[in-house]
Design an enzyme around this catalytic site. Structure first.
Site, PDB file in Angstrom:
ATOM      1  CG  ASP A  68      88.695   5.680  45.645  1.00 51.56           C
ATOM      2  OD1 ASP A  68      89.454   7.015  45.201  1.00 51.56           O
ATOM      3  OD2 ASP A  68      88.220   5.663  46.460  1.00 51.56           O
ATOM      4  CB  ILE A  69      89.282   9.228  40.477  1.00 53.20           C
ATOM      5  CG1 ILE A  69      88.632   9.949  41.633  1.00 53.20           C
ATOM      6  CG2 ILE A  69      88.548   8.693  39.463  1.00 53.20           C
ATOM      7  CD1 ILE A  69      88.054  11.445  41.006  1.00 53.20           C
TER       8      ILE A  69
ATOM      9  CD  GLU B  38      83.765   8.698  51.553  1.00 50.92           C
ATOM     10  OE1 GLU B  38      84.162   7.693  51.055  1.00 50.92           O
ATOM     11  OE2 GLU B  38      83.558   8.796  52.660  1.00 50.92           O
TER      12      GLU B  38
ATOM     13  CG  HIS C  48      80.726   4.692  48.576  1.00 55.28           C
ATOM     14  ND1 HIS C  48      79.834   5.617  49.405  1.00 55.28           N
ATOM     15  CD2 HIS C  48      82.075   4.918  49.328  1.00 55.28           C
ATOM     16  CE1 HIS C  48      80.690   6.460  50.035  1.00 55.28           C
ATOM     17  NE2 HIS C  48      81.999   5.869  49.883  1.00 55.28           N
TER      18      HIS C  48
ATOM     19  CG  HIS D  93      86.090   2.722  50.096  1.00 48.27           C
ATOM     20  ND1 HIS D  93      86.740   3.556  49.388  1.00 48.27           N
ATOM     21  CD2 HIS D  93      85.205   3.173  50.647  1.00 48.27           C
ATOM     22  CE1 HIS D  93      86.195   4.639  49.504  1.00 48.27           C
ATOM     23  NE2 HIS D  93      85.571   4.747  50.311  1.00 48.27           N
TER      24      HIS D  93
END
Length: 130
Positions: free
Chosen positions: A28-29, A87, A92, A94
């Site tokens: 994750d950026i 988002e 996805h 996390h």
């Protein structure tokens, strides 16, 4: 095509942590913790619970393997899992190394890491992925 699909096929660069024919994991950026990783199916589906049963089962098993690599690379009490999905319209997961439940609060300030730090974190996870 979602931004995550473009990442998975290499159109957009990412810090790859693990991959298979069906799934892709990358940093994750905007991480909450060092090692905060996103796991996605390569086949684009917006809502995780719209995935076929066999696919979601394989997705979770792949995420488990990534979580084990994260835990080896970044010793922690547990690797937390969160599925939010608002988002980006692409399912996805996390995966976030945790020392306490506070480490999973998404409104917490995000870490600011250099490109070198991201590369080192991704390398450590890749080296521990089995």
């Amino acid at each position: 095509m979602s931004i995550f699909s473009k990442i998975a096929c290499g159109e957009i660069p990412s810090y790859k942590c693990a991959e298979s024919e069906k799934f892709y994991a990358f940093l994750d950026i905007n991480p909450l913790q060092k090692g905060h990783t996103l796991v996605i199916p390569r086949r684009e589906v917006d809502y995780i619970f719209d995935m076929e049963d066999d696919d979601i089962a394989e997705f979770q098993v792949f995420a488990k393997r990534v979580a084990k690599a994260i835990k080896k690379a970044f010793p922690c009490i547990k690797v937390g899992q969160a599925v939010l999905g608002l988002e980006v319209p692409h399912a996805h997961i996390h995966l976030i190394p945790m020392q306490s439940e506070k480490d999973m609060i998404f409104s917490n300030p995000k870490l600011s890491l250099s490109q070198e730090e991201f590369e080192e974190i991704a390398r450590k996870i890749r080296e521990n992925f089995e």
